[in-house]
Design an enzyme around this catalytic site. Structure first.
Site, PDB file in Angstrom:
ATOM      1  CG  HIS A 131      -2.071  -0.799   0.797  1.00  0.00           C
ATOM      2  ND1 HIS A 131      -3.090  -0.277   0.069  1.00  0.00           N
ATOM      3  CD2 HIS A 131      -2.688  -2.028   1.473  1.00  0.00           C
ATOM      4  CE1 HIS A 131      -4.215  -1.130  -0.152  1.00  0.00           C
ATOM      5  NE2 HIS A 131      -3.843  -2.162   0.910  1.00  0.00           N
ATOM      6  CG  ASP A 136      -2.737   1.462   4.016  1.00  0.00           C
ATOM      7  OD1 ASP A 136      -2.735   2.726   3.402  1.00  0.00           O
ATOM      8  OD2 ASP A 136      -1.684   1.292   4.398  1.00  0.00           O
ATOM      9  CE1 TYR A 336      -8.322   5.784 -14.678  1.00  0.00           C
ATOM     10  CE2 TYR A 336      -7.040   6.679 -12.905  1.00  0.00           C
ATOM     11  CZ  TYR A 336      -7.596   5.570 -13.633  1.00  0.00           C
ATOM     12  OH  TYR A 336      -7.259   4.381 -13.034  1.00  0.00           O
ATOM     13  CD  GLU A 412      -0.080   3.563  11.986  1.00  0.00           C
ATOM     14  OE1 GLU A 412      -0.453   2.985  11.363  1.00  0.00           O
ATOM     15  OE2 GLU A 412       0.222   3.576  13.083  1.00  0.00           O
TER      16      GLU A 412
END
Length: 434
Positions: A131, A136, A336, A412
């Site tokens: 990831h 994630d 895209y 985090e």
């Protein structure tokens, strides 16, 4: 009479503001209480990454969590996608929230206890899986949002549709996937979505900050392939050849003039990059053909046509001038659209982002030449896509490892801000739609 009306409107406005403030505090407390769970989900996904259209374990965990919250769950959308539908206790709009699920064929180098050790086959080669773009964290954040909003179901003035999307980085060769396929399979219908919000973690933006841009925020992109065909010869006798290597070199050099001489870069950036050139098998053999692959990026339909038309013209005419031919495939395998934040929606919801992060921590950013298939959702409904800080405080944005690299790293502690922002956007949009 006018004074009484003005006073009444002021009271209503202050009352709504007080309600929003109270709601923001409740969300903030709930998000903070979920921090450990969100980090644990993220670490589990990080340790067990899966490539696009292969997110079987991942989608199973997500589906199980949504069901545990009493949310209606649909699976198998666009191969491995998961949809959760949370119907509020009061009527109102349908707000979609999206997170992408796929990892990348990258071998992790970060010495984390939950680092990925996964290996798989990709394009005929054994590769690591990582990831390396933060998907994630996106999943873990949206799982946290689902838990917060499910606990407020009776107060919700509308419906929330949680979209967990596979293959944002592109489906494997010969397969369909990603946001484009989800749209084709009706993800924005039944119930019909009114607005969509999404976020992307950024390893080079300080944790605790949110950056955004109205209008074109991420580039439209097309990949390209140019095949130059000439005439083979012994390397000692180049006059017997039409050398596709020399022709390709001239094409690559000339392509650089598109951005420097054709695009008005004071208005919008653009990119023309050749990343692959393949030709020849031996040092003394001039090959018959050379193949090049690359990418073009742009922020308006006008610039898309300008860039692509010039790539085709330069490649074919340069080859013709040398007696060779050039076949241009543009787009080659994917395209895209521009990730375009609805201007009115962005202005309307900016106070929600500021309430979540603090006004001083929400900043306007320049256009990003990376691309996102969130743009396929925005083609159908108004959308807002913003960036969440993931770089440790005091970090250097220039030297911090970038996305799609083996050293990609996230702080985090910023994940709960993502939960707060998406919850605030959802509830505030519903409140403003009364």
């Amino acid at each position: 009479m006018k004074k009484l009306l003005l006073l009444a409107l002021t009271v209503v406005s202050l009352s709504a503001s007080a309600q929003n403030s109270a709601s923001n505090k409740v969300i903030s407390a709930k998000a903070d209480a979920l921090q450990d769970k969100i980090i644990a989900w993220r670490r589990d996904f990080h340790e067990h990454p899966e490539l696009g259209n292969r997110e079987v374990r991942t989608s199973g965990i997500i589906g199980k969590h949504l069901k545990s919250l009493g949310i209606e769950v649909q699976t198998g959308i666009a191969t491995t996608g998961v949809i959760g539908i949370l119907k509020g206790g009061k009527p109102g709009p349908v707000v979609a929230l999206r997170a992408d699920m796929d990892a990348l064929p990258v071998t992790e180098r970060v010495p984390l206890p939950f680092a990925s050790k996964v290996k798989t086959q990709y394009n005929g080669q054994e590769v690591g899986v990582m990831h390396a773009c933060g998907h994630d964290s996106h999943m873990a954040i949206l799982m946290g949002v689902a838990e917060v909003l499910a606990g407020m179901q009776k107060e919700l003035r509308g419906t929330v549709k949680f979209i967990f999307q596979p293959a944002e980085e592109g489906a494997p060769a010969g397969e369909k996937g990603g946001a484009e396929q989800m749209v084709k399979e009706g993800v924005l219908e039944n119930p019909k979505v009114d607005v969509i919000f999404g976020l992307h973690i950024n390893s080079q933006t300080e944790v605790g900050k949110i950056v955004y841009r109205p209008g074109g925020t991420m580039a439209g992109v097309s990949d390209l392939q140019i095949t130059v065909k000439g005439r083979s010869a012994h390397g000692a006798y180049p006059w017997s050849s039409i050398d596709p290597v020399v022709v390709s070199a001239q094409i690559i050099s000339s392509l650089q003039s598109i951005v420097s001489r054709n695009v008005n870069v004071t208005e919008n950036p653009a990119v023309v990059t050749i990343g692959v050139i393949q030709g020849g098998s031996r040092f003394n053999i001039i090959p018959e053909s050379v193949k090049m692959q690359g990418t073009v990026r742009y922020f308006t339909e006008y610039d898309e046509k300008l860039v692509t038309d010039n790539v085709r013209r330069i490649a074919t005419k340069t080859a013709e001038a040398y007696g060779a031919t050039a076949e241009v495939m543009l787009p080659f395998s994917n395209h895209y659209p521009v990730t375009f934040n609805d201007v009115a929606l962005t202005a309307k919801m900016l106070p929600s982002l500021e309430a979540a992060a603090g006004k001083e921590n929400v900043m306007l950013r320049p256009p990003v030449t990376g691309a996102e298939d969130f743009s396929f959702f925005q083609q159908k409904v108004p959308g807002l896509f913003f960036f969440l800080g993931g770089m440790p405080k005091g970090g250097n944005s220039i030297t911090a490892p970038s996305h799609h690299t083996p050293d990609f790293y996230l702080d985090e502690s910023g994940f709960t801000l993502g939960v707060k922002a998406l919850c605030d956007l959802t509830l505030d949009y519903m409140a403003k739609s009364k």
